[in-house]
Design a protein around this motif. Structure first.
Motif, PDB file in Angstrom:
ATOM      1  N   GLU A   1       0.818  -1.208   0.000  1.00  0.00           N
ATOM      2  CA  GLU A   1       0.000   0.000   0.000  1.00  0.00           C
ATOM      3  C   GLU A   1       0.853   1.260   0.000  1.00  0.00           C
ATOM      4  OE1 GLU A   1      -2.575  -0.296   3.331  1.00  0.00           O
ATOM      5  OE2 GLU A   1      -3.794  -1.918   2.481  1.00  0.00           O
ATOM      6  N   ARG A   2       1.961   1.244   0.728  1.00  0.00           N
ATOM      7  CA  ARG A   2       2.846   2.404   0.767  1.00  0.00           C
ATOM      8  C   ARG A   2       3.457   2.662  -0.611  1.00  0.00           C
ATOM      9  NH1 ARG A   2       5.654   4.995   4.778  1.00  0.00           N
ATOM     10  NH2 ARG A   2       5.076   3.426   6.340  1.00  0.00           N
ATOM     11  N   LEU A   3       3.911   1.606  -1.262  1.00  0.00           N
ATOM     12  CA  LEU A   3       4.541   1.771  -2.568  1.00  0.00           C
ATOM     13  C   LEU A   3       3.557   2.219  -3.637  1.00  0.00           C
ATOM     14  CD1 LEU A   3       6.878  -1.360  -2.613  1.00  0.00           C
ATOM     15  CD2 LEU A   3       7.570   1.015  -2.411  1.00  0.00           C
ATOM     16  N   GLU A   4       2.275   1.910  -3.467  1.00  0.00           N
ATOM     17  CA  GLU A   4       1.273   2.286  -4.464  1.00  0.00           C
ATOM     18  C   GLU A   4       0.703   3.672  -4.243  1.00  0.00           C
ATOM     19  OE1 GLU A   4      -1.540  -0.875  -4.219  1.00  0.00           O
ATOM     20  OE2 GLU A   4      -0.470  -2.158  -5.657  1.00  0.00           O
ATOM     21  N   ARG A   5       1.050   4.342  -3.156  1.00  0.00           N
ATOM     22  CA  ARG A   5       0.549   5.686  -2.901  1.00  0.00           C
ATOM     23  C   ARG A   5       1.279   6.686  -3.800  1.00  0.00           C
ATOM     24  NH1 ARG A   5       2.009   7.585   1.650  1.00  0.00           N
ATOM     25  NH2 ARG A   5       0.372   9.168   1.818  1.00  0.00           N
ATOM     26  N   VAL A   6       0.506   7.592  -4.391  1.00  0.00           N
ATOM     27  CA  VAL A   6       1.079   8.573  -5.316  1.00  0.00           C
ATOM     28  C   VAL A   6       2.086   9.487  -4.622  1.00  0.00           C
ATOM     29  CG1 VAL A   6       0.535  10.496  -6.858  1.00  0.00           C
ATOM     30  CG2 VAL A   6      -0.924   8.470  -6.833  1.00  0.00           C
ATOM     31  N   PRO A   7       1.818  10.007  -3.410  1.00  0.00           N
ATOM     32  CA  PRO A   7       2.834  10.854  -2.766  1.00  0.00           C
ATOM     33  C   PRO A   7       4.164  10.134  -2.559  1.00  0.00           C
ATOM     34  CG  PRO A   7       0.725  11.131  -1.676  1.00  0.00           C
ATOM     35  CD  PRO A   7       0.569   9.997  -2.627  1.00  0.00           C
TER      36      PRO A   7
ATOM     37  N   LYS B   1       4.288  -2.556 -10.808  1.00  0.00           N
ATOM     38  CA  LYS B   1       3.532  -3.732 -10.383  1.00  0.00           C
ATOM     39  C   LYS B   1       4.251  -4.380  -9.208  1.00  0.00           C
ATOM     40  CE  LYS B   1       1.519  -4.796 -14.909  1.00  0.00           C
ATOM     41  NZ  LYS B   1       1.371  -5.831 -15.986  1.00  0.00           N
ATOM     42  N   LEU B   2       3.465  -4.784  -8.229  1.00  0.00           N
ATOM     43  CA  LEU B   2       3.999  -5.392  -7.014  1.00  0.00           C
ATOM     44  C   LEU B   2       3.329  -6.742  -6.808  1.00  0.00           C
ATOM     45  CD1 LEU B   2       3.782  -2.175  -4.834  1.00  0.00           C
ATOM     46  CD2 LEU B   2       5.852  -3.111  -5.843  1.00  0.00           C
ATOM     47  N   GLU B   3       4.126  -7.766  -6.694  1.00  0.00           N
ATOM     48  CA  GLU B   3       3.607  -9.125  -6.497  1.00  0.00           C
ATOM     49  C   GLU B   3       4.138  -9.667  -5.174  1.00  0.00           C
ATOM     50  OE1 GLU B   3       3.663 -13.549  -8.598  1.00  0.00           O
ATOM     51  OE2 GLU B   3       4.598 -11.829  -9.584  1.00  0.00           O
ATOM     52  N   PRO B   4       3.261  -9.823  -4.172  1.00  0.00           N
ATOM     53  CA  PRO B   4       3.743 -10.354  -2.885  1.00  0.00           C
ATOM     54  C   PRO B   4       4.097 -11.820  -2.993  1.00  0.00           C
ATOM     55  CG  PRO B   4       1.358 -10.108  -2.850  1.00  0.00           C
ATOM     56  CD  PRO B   4       1.822  -9.522  -4.159  1.00  0.00           C
ATOM     57  N   MET B   5       5.157 -12.200  -2.314  1.00  0.00           N
ATOM     58  CA  MET B   5       5.609 -13.587  -2.256  1.00  0.00           C
ATOM     59  C   MET B   5       5.759 -13.953  -0.785  1.00  0.00           C
ATOM     60  SD  MET B   5       8.436 -13.267  -5.322  1.00  0.00           S
ATOM     61  CE  MET B   5       8.651 -15.036  -5.527  1.00  0.00           C
ATOM     62  N   PRO B   6       4.630 -14.230  -0.088  1.00  0.00           N
ATOM     63  CA  PRO B   6       4.676 -14.415   1.372  1.00  0.00           C
ATOM     64  C   PRO B   6       5.435 -15.644   1.831  1.00  0.00           C
ATOM     65  CG  PRO B   6       2.517 -14.985   0.507  1.00  0.00           C
ATOM     66  CD  PRO B   6       3.285 -14.392  -0.639  1.00  0.00           C
ATOM     67  N   TYR B   7       5.599 -16.635   0.965  1.00  0.00           N
ATOM     68  CA  TYR B   7       6.258 -17.868   1.393  1.00  0.00           C
ATOM     69  C   TYR B   7       7.729 -17.896   0.999  1.00  0.00           C
ATOM     70  CZ  TYR B   7       1.402 -19.217   1.896  1.00  0.00           C
ATOM     71  OH  TYR B   7       0.089 -19.259   2.261  1.00  0.00           O
TER      72      TYR B   7
ATOM     73  N   ARG C   1       8.056  -8.901  -5.356  1.00  0.00           N
ATOM     74  CA  ARG C   1       8.636  -8.768  -6.693  1.00  0.00           C
ATOM     75  C   ARG C   1       8.112  -7.486  -7.325  1.00  0.00           C
ATOM     76  NH1 ARG C   1       8.342 -13.756 -10.654  1.00  0.00           N
ATOM     77  NH2 ARG C   1       6.117 -13.354 -10.470  1.00  0.00           N
ATOM     78  N   LEU C   2       9.020  -6.601  -7.656  1.00  0.00           N
ATOM     79  CA  LEU C   2       8.681  -5.289  -8.207  1.00  0.00           C
ATOM     80  C   LEU C   2       9.099  -5.250  -9.665  1.00  0.00           C
ATOM     81  CD1 LEU C   2       9.212  -1.808  -6.669  1.00  0.00           C
ATOM     82  CD2 LEU C   2      10.358  -2.337  -8.813  1.00  0.00           C
ATOM     83  N   THR C   3       8.189  -4.782 -10.527  1.00  0.00           N
ATOM     84  CA  THR C   3       8.509  -4.563 -11.936  1.00  0.00           C
ATOM     85  C   THR C   3       8.138  -3.137 -12.295  1.00  0.00           C
ATOM     86  OG1 THR C   3       6.332  -5.420 -12.612  1.00  0.00           O
ATOM     87  CG2 THR C   3       8.163  -6.978 -12.580  1.00  0.00           C
TER      88      THR C   3
END
Length: 278
Positions: free
Chosen positions: A74-80, A106-112, A118-120
């Motif tokens: 959520e932090r990385l997706e915030r515009v500010p 794009k952010l893909e969580p890899m909880p395991y 993973r950030l693209t």
């Protein structure tokens, strides 16, 4: 009913008579595809794997991670926050690079797997894509470093207290051991313990206390070590493939060819229909 049916021989006659329309539309579509493939700005995609930092020594029941996985996303997706990243990389908020960064992030969580994220992200050059990926991780690491200060400070204070208590306990152990020796009449260091039996009992208790303090100190040092306590960072350097992400040459020409065949066939049939007598 039979007059309304279309056979393969009829289609063959339509295409043999109107082949110029078919070829013309196909060549026009391929020409537009060529212009598109050589005029559109090329985009390169960088991939990075972010490891969220953690503090190994926290209160019981708390997550050792500096910030939960979903909150990081959520932090990385915030515009500010994205604007802060772009500013640190030297790009204006309204620049084409900034718009592409926001649209392609794009952010893909890899909880395991750690957990990891993973950030693209895309940019108009390979170097630019790597720069933006590094700037994203660097800004996130800076924020997490500030969040780590309080639990790390508390853990280091507890370690200092354990070491001080251990030194005091070792001094008391030496004093009790001297007082418990046979024939000891007490001295300057053991004047408060005159009874050897009492000194032996106190020595046994102090030995147990020292074992507990040493175990706690070793456990705390291990939890503050790099295995359990680390900062937010990239697991590996950002990766950018050799081929551009957009436009994909094979995909672009494939779509252009299929579209040209479809449009050519459609125009040929329509023109044959118009030439047909009422």
């Amino acid at each position: 009913m039979e007059q309304d049916e279309i056979y393969l021989i009829d289609l063959w006659r339509i295409f043999t008579r109107g082949w110029m329309w078919f070829v013309g539309v196909l060549l026009l579509t391929l020409a537009c595809t060529y212009v598109f493939a050589h005029t559109v700005k090329r985009q390169w995609q960088a991939t990075a794997w972010i490891q969220i930092g953690q503090v190994g020594q926290v209160m019981s029941g708390q997550d050792p991670k500096v910030e939960p996985l979903l909150r990081v996303i959520e932090r990385l997706e915030r515009v500010p926050f994205e604007n802060e990243i772009l500013k640190s990389a030297g790009y204006a908020d309204t620049s084409p690079v900034a718009r592409l960064y926001r649209n392609s992030l794009k952010l893909e969580p890899m909880p395991y797997a750690g957990p990891l994220i993973r950030l693209t992200v895309r940019a108009y050059s390979r170097q630019q894509a790597v720069e933006l990926a590094n700037a994203t991780v660097a800004r996130l690491s800076e924020v997490h470093r500030q969040l780590e200060e309080v639990p790390l400070k508390a853990a280091r204070a507890r370690l200092s207290q354990l070491e001080a208590d251990l030194q005091t306990a070792l001094a008391d152990q030496a004093r009790y051991r001297q007082a418990a020796m046979p024939g000891n009449q007490g001295g300057a260091d053991s004047k408060d313990v005159q009874n050897p039996m009492l000194a032996s009992l106190l020595l046994a208790n102090k030995n147990e206390e020292i074992r507990g303090l040493r175990a706690g100190r070793i456990d705390l040092l291990e939890r503050l070590g790099p295995t359990y306590t680390y900062s937010t960072s990239m697991m590996w350097p950002a990766y950018v493939p050799d081929k551009q992400a957009f436009p994909n040459p094979e995909l672009t020409w494939g779509i252009g060819l299929l579209l040209g065949l479809f449009l050519g066939a459609f125009v040929t049939v329509v023109m044959a229909r118009r030439r047909r007598p009422a």
